[in-house]
Every structure is written in C-alpha cells, then in structure tokens.
Enzyme design. Sequence first.
Site, PDB file in Angstrom:
ATOM      1  N   TYR A   2       0.799  -1.225   0.000  1.00 30.91           N
ATOM      2  CA  TYR A   2       0.000   0.000   0.000  1.00 30.91           C
ATOM      3  C   TYR A   2       0.834   1.278   0.000  1.00 30.91           C
ATOM      4  CZ  TYR A   2      -3.649  -3.332   1.112  1.00 30.91           C
ATOM      5  OH  TYR A   2      -4.493  -4.402   1.060  1.00 30.91           O
ATOM      6  N   LYS A  20     -22.520 -30.808  -1.902  1.00 30.24           N
ATOM      7  CA  LYS A  20     -21.339 -31.003  -1.039  1.00 30.24           C
ATOM      8  C   LYS A  20     -20.077 -30.349  -1.613  1.00 30.24           C
ATOM      9  CE  LYS A  20     -22.984 -35.230   1.223  1.00 30.24           C
ATOM     10  NZ  LYS A  20     -24.376 -35.091   0.773  1.00 30.24           N
ATOM     11  N   HIS A  28      -7.469   1.430   1.772  1.00 26.10           N
ATOM     12  CA  HIS A  28      -7.228   0.042   2.116  1.00 26.10           C
ATOM     13  C   HIS A  28      -6.101  -0.253   3.090  1.00 26.10           C
ATOM     14  CE1 HIS A  28      -7.881  -4.058   1.609  1.00 26.10           C
ATOM     15  NE2 HIS A  28      -8.410  -3.984   0.418  1.00 26.10           N
ATOM     16  N   SER A  49      -7.614 -15.195   4.641  1.00 29.72           N
ATOM     17  CA  SER A  49      -7.336 -14.471   5.877  1.00 29.72           C
ATOM     18  C   SER A  49      -6.246 -15.152   6.695  1.00 29.72           C
ATOM     19  CB  SER A  49      -8.614 -14.393   6.720  1.00 29.72           C
ATOM     20  OG  SER A  49      -8.318 -13.829   7.975  1.00 29.72           O
ATOM     21  N   SER A  77     -12.458 -11.791  -5.668  1.00 30.25           N
ATOM     22  CA  SER A  77     -12.629 -11.577  -4.261  1.00 30.25           C
ATOM     23  C   SER A  77     -14.048 -11.853  -3.811  1.00 30.25           C
ATOM     24  CB  SER A  77     -12.254 -10.128  -3.972  1.00 30.25           C
ATOM     25  OG  SER A  77     -13.156  -9.502  -3.152  1.00 30.25           O
ATOM     26  N   GLN A  78     -14.170 -12.572  -2.697  1.00 28.70           N
ATOM     27  CA  GLN A  78     -15.491 -12.795  -2.120  1.00 28.70           C
ATOM     28  C   GLN A  78     -15.710 -11.838  -0.953  1.00 28.70           C
ATOM     29  OE1 GLN A  78     -17.714 -16.688  -1.088  1.00 28.70           O
ATOM     30  NE2 GLN A  78     -16.706 -16.143   0.799  1.00 28.70           N
ATOM     31  N   ASP A 119     -17.493 -21.072  -2.484  1.00 33.05           N
ATOM     32  CA  ASP A 119     -16.400 -20.237  -2.980  1.00 33.05           C
ATOM     33  C   ASP A 119     -15.616 -20.961  -4.078  1.00 33.05           C
ATOM     34  OD1 ASP A 119     -14.664 -17.760  -2.611  1.00 33.05           O
ATOM     35  OD2 ASP A 119     -13.207 -19.375  -2.425  1.00 33.05           O
ATOM     36  N   PRO A 134     -11.600  -0.010  -2.569  1.00 33.93           N
ATOM     37  CA  PRO A 134     -12.831  -0.595  -3.115  1.00 33.93           C
ATOM     38  C   PRO A 134     -14.029   0.316  -2.879  1.00 33.93           C
ATOM     39  CG  PRO A 134     -11.902  -1.943  -1.334  1.00 33.93           C
ATOM     40  CD  PRO A 134     -11.219  -0.623  -1.305  1.00 33.93           C
ATOM     41  N   THR A 178      -3.131 -10.978   4.992  1.00 36.34           N
ATOM     42  CA  THR A 178      -3.646 -11.882   3.953  1.00 36.34           C
ATOM     43  C   THR A 178      -2.585 -12.823   3.412  1.00 36.34           C
ATOM     44  OG1 THR A 178      -3.084 -10.472   2.079  1.00 36.34           O
ATOM     45  CG2 THR A 178      -5.190 -10.066   3.147  1.00 36.34           C
ATOM     46  N   SER A 232     -25.601 -28.043  -1.591  1.00 29.55           N
ATOM     47  CA  SER A 232     -26.455 -29.226  -1.714  1.00 29.55           C
ATOM     48  C   SER A 232     -25.750 -30.361  -2.460  1.00 29.55           C
ATOM     49  CB  SER A 232     -27.769 -28.876  -2.423  1.00 29.55           C
ATOM     50  OG  SER A 232     -27.535 -28.627  -3.804  1.00 29.55           O
ATOM     51  N   TYR A 237      -5.937 -14.752  -8.858  1.00 32.19           N
ATOM     52  CA  TYR A 237      -5.582 -14.451  -7.473  1.00 32.19           C
ATOM     53  C   TYR A 237      -6.828 -14.354  -6.613  1.00 32.19           C
ATOM     54  CZ  TYR A 237      -2.991 -11.917  -3.793  1.00 32.19           C
ATOM     55  OH  TYR A 237      -2.384 -11.532  -2.634  1.00 32.19           O
TER      56      TYR A 237
END
Length: 630
Positions: A112, A431, A348, A461, A559-560, A435, A125, A470, A429, A457
């Site tokens: 950063y 299995k 960020h 965490s 990214s989720q 993600d 973001p 990260t 459902s 990428y």
Amino acid sequence: MLCVLTRTATRTGLVKPCRLLSPLPVVHISERPLVHQESLPKLPVPPLKQTCARYLASLEPLISEEEKAHTRELMDEFLRPGGVGERLQKSLERRARKTDNWLSDWWMQSAYLDSRMPVAMYTSPGVVLPRMYFQDRQGQIRFAAKLIAGVLDFKSMIDSETLPVEYLGGKPLCMDQYYQVLTSCRIPGPKRDNVVNYAIGKTAPTHITVVHNFQFFVLDVYNSDGTPLTVDQIYVQLEKIWNSSLQTNKEPVGILTSNHRNTWGKAYNNLIKDKTNKESVRAIQKSIFTVCLDAPVPRVSDEMYLNKVAAQMLHGGGSRWNSGNRWFDKTLQFIVGEDGSCGLTYEHAPAEGPPIVFLVDHVVDYMKRTEMVRTPMIPLPMPQKLRFNITPEIKKDIEKAKQNMNIMVHELDVRVLNFAHYGRKFPKSHKMSPDAFIQMALQLAYYRMYQMCCPTYESASLRMFKLGRTEAIRSTTTESLQFTKAMDDPSKHNSEKAALLEKATKVHREHTHMAIHGQGVERHMLGLKMVAIEDLTSLPEIFMDTSFAVASHFNLCTSQVGSKTDCVMCFGPMVPDGYGVCYNPMDDHINFAVTAFNSCEETNATKLSQFLEDSLLDMKTLLEQVSKTQ
C-alpha cells in the site's frame, strides 16, 4: 474469498493488495476482543522446500515446458545445500522470532504505502448498498443521520472493547484491524505515505467530517456529557450544513486526493503551507469518518443503475459530478446521494474487508431498528465550515487532478451482475464449497472467452495469527484447467466432467486450508524476496525469472465479500489487460461486480459477465443431469 489486487503490484514488482473474507463460516462470540490478542500464535515461516515445490506446481498450467525446465534449474540452484535459499530462510526465521508478525510491516509498506498509483480505483474498493427510494434532500439527510448514528453505535463497541470476538474453525481471530478503521487517515509523502490513527492519544477526536457541494464541515457528534447525538439531533445539524453549502461553484479541494501519490504528495506540502489550509486538512484527517452528501447523477435505465452507482462509489463519476466531494485518503467515507444511491469507499492500508463488512452489516441492521425519536432540542452549535485559501498554484493542482480523474473515469468499465438463478445453497447441496464452485465458474468463463487459462488471485485471511493480514490462493491449477477443457469437449461424458469439477473444487479447498493456516506460497516468496532486498547485493535468479513475472501477472483478480447485507463490492483490475471480479454469495442469488479497462481491446467486462452467467448455469445443469442418472 475477498481479494483485490491492483496495478501497484506490477509497478513495484513486489506484492498485490487484497481484501478478503474467508469462505469458511466466521462465528461472532460476545467476549472481550483484546483478551485473546496476546495469546494468538505468531505467523509461521513455512518450510522452504514445501513452498518451492508448491510454487513450481502452481506454474504447471501457466507456462511452457521450456520455461518450466529453466525455472526448475533456477530452483535447484536456489535450494542448493548451504546456498542462497537456505540463507534467506534462516534470516526470515530470525525475523519471525524477533517480531510479532514477520509479514505485517512489509505488507503495509509494499502493498500500500510504497505504491504511487492513485488510491481511487486502484486500491480503494467501493461498496454499493441496496437502493434507497428517496428522491429529495429530506430523504437523503434522514438516511445520512441514521447511518451516522449506526456507525457511532458500532464505535461504542470499539471504545468499550465489547466487540464480539470472531472465531474461524473454533480458533479466535486477530481483532486488531477493527481498531484501525475509525479516526484514521492516510497521509501522502513524496516517496512513501503513512497512516495515522488519531484515536491513539490522550484526547480522541469527537467529530466527523461532512462534505456537500465540495465543501467540508466539522460535525461534532457527541454531547458535552459524552453521549452521542441522537438521529434527530444529527438530522438538524445536517440540515444546517446543507443550507450553508448551496453554492456549487466552490473549488473541489478534495479531488487533489485522487491524484498519483507523488503528484498529490507535492501538492499536499504546497497546500498545507498556509495555516488555515493546514488546520482544515488536519480536521478532515482527524475525523472519525467522512460522510459525502452527493449531488444526483444523470438518470439511467434500471438495467444500468447498479453499474452507474458502483462507479460512483469507486470514483465519484468525474469532476463534473462527485469526484471532488471526497477525501480519498480517509479510511472510511460513507456516500449518500440525493437520488437514493448510497454506499461507501474505503482506503485500504489500515485493514482488509472483514471489519468493513461487519461494520456495514451492523449499520444496516441498526438503521432497520431505528426510528427518529423526538429529543429535547438543546441548541447545538453551527457545524464549522472548513476554509481553504486557494492560491494560483493550488488552483493549477486542482485542474490537473480534475483532468486525471476524468481520464480514469472514462478508462474504467464497471458491470454489476445480479445472478438470480441460484445462490450458495446450490453448491452446498452437492457437497461443494460455494467459494470454490464460483472460482471454477470464473475459470470456465475465462477459458471460454480466451481458449486459455490465466493467473488468478484470491486471498485468504491470516487472522488466526497475531496481526495477520492476507495470504494468496492461486485459483488456476492443473485440476481447474482439466475441468475447463473437459466442460465443452463433446467426447467427455457428463459424469467425467462432474468428477473433474469435484476434483478441482477439492484442490481449491485444500489450497485455501493451507493458506489460512500460514502455509501459503505467495507471502513466503515475498518474505524471501524482501530479505534478499535487505541483505544481498543482488536478487536471486529465481525472482528475476520470466516465469515469476508471468505467474504474477494476475489477469483475474477475484474476491469474495461475505456480507449479510445484499450489497456488492467493486474494485479496479490489477493489470492493464485484466479484470477485477468481486462477488457476494447470498443463499439464493449471487451479486457480482466485474471491472475492466476500456483502453484494452482484449478485455470486456460485459462479455465476461455473460460468460460467467452461462458458466454458472451450465455447471448447475451438469450436476443436476449427473444426479438424475445416479
């Protein structure tokens, strides 16, 4: 998982910033968060041979046999007994013993603060909240008042240390980042920035900043007895601000913060030479957070609405609209438009996604519960308008910042996809990890569009460890490539395709597990490289290898954001010819935001969104057909 990468990575050659949330369920338990802090384990340094073997495996689907052979030679040299690899590993292990976290300081700087690219669009973001159906200033001010009260309610948990501790797989997570997002701000420097947290000190600030029509105000949000202002009181104060900032011809000083960091660093030093300007800037920097009361943007069709709002959250829409109604260095900026568009953008450096997402969920929940209560009206002082003396030189800097911002706005294409056919319940459902399933859909979409796979990428965490930030998951694997090739191969039976999908998602889960337990590849390689930069006269060949550059050119940055709120996060691509893809899987639908740069002829956000939707539908059809035959 939540991750974002930016072009800073390719410019600095070091690392890629990420925003993340683990795909595993995070549980909140009410106990004092700092009690666990000291007992958290330290981030381990993985075994050298393990990392090198996994690094070579990650290159398999991405480079030619000739390049692989050359990289293996370099790796053999790097791992030679008593060689450079062992020396760097020992130095890194020494650093790990001496520090709370061997990675965190390096990460903050290289990901950063060393970056010289603008924070708007490149590292910060945007978050789009559900559309509000107010169309006037009363609705805007009422919503903003409730939002401010909700953030102050969250702050009371921070101040009293009553924030619930998060657990992942039965283990407490590091809560440090929650204490960095309020009352903090990035400060530009000519070569490197820094972040200051003004809550750490004898007297913590008690004000927020509100900006309307490019004009900044200090709004004290606590009464003299220390209690926060009520929604009703905040509403009255916001009305005063609105009514005293009706002029629309003011210089947008805030747009300076959107510039290239070196340019802004010089303009900043020039700006604060003036005593009044310096005091105004300090008031913004020290505020708990910023609220941007935005002007309405041009109306668009319902189909285009979310695309437009996502862009607003990222950059403000350009100098004609709301890009000057920001202070992009501020960690938290909540944006409330007169037309009902609302959300936030965040700087960020101090934290990843989880604290922001938890805060959003808390505020949204608070606003549902809160009705405006009439309170005894003790006269409150007029919020202070911040003054700026604009010299010809500052005016020139503002004009340059406007031009650059307008170029960036035209450069970014943002597409929001509300995938309504199913959500995370469907892969569960069968299995499969939702993600991992979505990551494979992205692999399939990209392969169908380009007939090849690309470096991808996703971040994991590291908050199981003290001061953890990260780790990276490389979603493109030999197994994911086998699945994507088989999916449209008519000679392959559905059962074989489904088996390959299952195998690819399983491998992805294994990589995720290793990453969150501190056994990832990316950060260890970064650590070895950073030690080499500090200790050696030249970088080892393995870091100068073409394969290292190719594998780190992440065309898909994904990214989720695991939020309870039906929101979507968005961010710019990491590389000029890449995509930024963010997703929020809800039970029965998935929100996606896809970005690309218009200047690249090869990329197209709308097209990738369509391929992604088709891939998700085809994968569902495949699993359902195979289930019927079993």
